[in-house]
Motif scaffolding. Sequence first.
Motif, PDB file in Angstrom:
ATOM      1  N   LEU A  40       0.820  -1.210   0.000  1.00 19.89           N
ATOM      2  CA  LEU A  40       0.000   0.000   0.000  1.00 19.89           C
ATOM      3  C   LEU A  40       0.854   1.261   0.000  1.00 19.89           C
ATOM      4  CD1 LEU A  40      -2.782  -0.894   2.607  1.00 19.89           C
ATOM      5  CD2 LEU A  40      -3.000  -0.875   0.116  1.00 19.89           C
ATOM      6  N   GLY A  42       1.465   5.434   0.825  1.00 22.85           N
ATOM      7  CA  GLY A  42       1.246   6.208   2.035  1.00 22.85           C
ATOM      8  C   GLY A  42       2.500   6.509   2.815  1.00 22.85           C
ATOM      9  N   ASP A  74      -0.628   4.809  -4.195  1.00 22.92           N
ATOM     10  CA  ASP A  74      -1.790   5.011  -3.338  1.00 22.92           C
ATOM     11  C   ASP A  74      -2.475   3.671  -3.100  1.00 22.92           C
ATOM     12  OD1 ASP A  74      -3.098   4.467  -5.704  1.00 22.92           O
ATOM     13  OD2 ASP A  74      -3.786   6.517  -6.022  1.00 22.92           O
ATOM     14  N   TYR A  75      -3.512   3.652  -2.280  1.00 22.65           N
ATOM     15  CA  TYR A  75      -4.209   2.410  -1.960  1.00 22.65           C
ATOM     16  C   TYR A  75      -4.869   1.798  -3.196  1.00 22.65           C
ATOM     17  CZ  TYR A  75      -3.859   3.160   3.131  1.00 22.65           C
ATOM     18  OH  TYR A  75      -3.408   3.304   4.401  1.00 22.65           O
ATOM     19  N   LEU A  92      -4.130  -5.368   3.311  1.00 25.90           N
ATOM     20  CA  LEU A  92      -5.096  -4.298   3.076  1.00 25.90           C
ATOM     21  C   LEU A  92      -5.668  -3.800   4.386  1.00 25.90           C
ATOM     22  CD1 LEU A  92      -7.209  -5.876   0.170  1.00 25.90           C
ATOM     23  CD2 LEU A  92      -5.249  -4.335  -0.054  1.00 25.90           C
ATOM     24  N   GLY A  96     -10.206  -1.197   2.324  1.00 18.61           N
ATOM     25  CA  GLY A  96      -9.677  -1.638   1.046  1.00 18.61           C
ATOM     26  C   GLY A  96     -10.243  -2.992   0.661  1.00 18.61           C
ATOM     27  N   ASP A 150      -6.365   8.773   2.758  1.00 14.51           N
ATOM     28  CA  ASP A 150      -6.556   8.199   1.426  1.00 14.51           C
ATOM     29  C   ASP A 150      -8.020   7.768   1.319  1.00 14.51           C
ATOM     30  OD1 ASP A 150      -4.741   6.663  -0.939  1.00 14.51           O
ATOM     31  OD2 ASP A 150      -6.660   5.704  -0.488  1.00 14.51           O
ATOM     32  N   ASN A 152      -9.349   5.215   0.185  1.00 18.30           N
ATOM     33  CA  ASN A 152      -9.550   3.786   0.438  1.00 18.30           C
ATOM     34  C   ASN A 152      -9.028   3.346   1.798  1.00 18.30           C
ATOM     35  OD1 ASN A 152     -10.801   2.566  -2.036  1.00 18.30           O
ATOM     36  ND2 ASN A 152      -9.052   3.571  -2.998  1.00 18.30           N
ATOM     37  N   SER A 153      -8.654   4.300   2.631  1.00 18.60           N
ATOM     38  CA  SER A 153      -8.154   3.976   3.971  1.00 18.60           C
ATOM     39  C   SER A 153      -9.316   3.839   4.947  1.00 18.60           C
ATOM     40  CB  SER A 153      -7.198   5.060   4.453  1.00 18.60           C
ATOM     41  OG  SER A 153      -6.864   4.851   5.814  1.00 18.60           O
ATOM     42  N   GLY A 183      -1.835   9.984   1.870  1.00 18.32           N
ATOM     43  CA  GLY A 183      -1.379   8.855   2.668  1.00 18.32           C
ATOM     44  C   GLY A 183      -1.286   9.265   4.123  1.00 18.32           C
TER      45      GLY A 183
END
Length: 308
Positions: A40, A42, A74-75, A92, A96, A150, A152-153, A183
Amino acid sequence: MSKISLAALLAGATALTSTAAFAQDADWREEVPVFRIGLLGGENESDRLRQHACQEAYLEERLGVDVELFPASDYAGVLQGLLAGQLEFAGLGSSGYAGIVLQDETAVEPLYTTMQIDGSLGYYSVMYVRADSDIESFEDMEGRTLAFADPNSTSGYLVPSYELAQEIGPLEGYFGETGFGGGHEQAVVAVLQGQYDAGVTWTSGVGDINQGYSRGNLRSMVDRDMLNMDEIRIIWQSNLITNGPRVIRSDLPQELKDLVMGAMMSLQTEDRECFNAINDGEAMGYWPINHEFYLPIINMRRELEGQR
């Protein structure tokens, strides 16, 4: 998604593996000659590669195939790599994993998660400000700026945006501005540099706060001399969040899945230093989990995506 392999640096370790020892398993190794691990985004790419180099060597020895690390900016890069069949394995966050499931519920299987030093299987999202800020509590954040990590975090966006909206209503009506730092690490740096009033990140919430707790982004930055905990103040904490999974592509041979699971579940006893390096600090070990463990986060993400 940038692609960098350290396999050449570990050729010596791979050479020690006897071809004859794996002759009986030749079929799946012909199908999967390279085991690709997504990292990942970040944090600094060279740091990610350095921290995970030991995992690359460890799995090469036990699987008998080349292992390559693929750090994404990025994710989303890792999620797309798994969905497109360009990666075999990745760690993940819960969000995610939910993001993949909502696109293709059969794409990946969760294998295990990390157990904290207190035996829990969860962690927290926290909101932090600079220690010299006049913001003393979350109530002081009205009209101020907030950096998410992010999209997707889990801890850097999904959970805080969901829980805060339940407390205060629409975020755009409360904060002066929200944005993404790119991130977890980058968001902390942005707050320290005064680009945002506050940010959100993840932490185990257990252990010594002066060290950034036992594990998490704060601990990782403290360990690398990028942060002193005296520089920030935590003003908000989420409910407990499920620790994210390590996932493997569902369409891979079962023998490969079993080998990866067995090898990684033994990592904390066979190479404790490597275990700590790839887990952002100290943890008790790994714990097997399944899809049902993440249903609350999957439902949360589905609800938020429906609202958007």
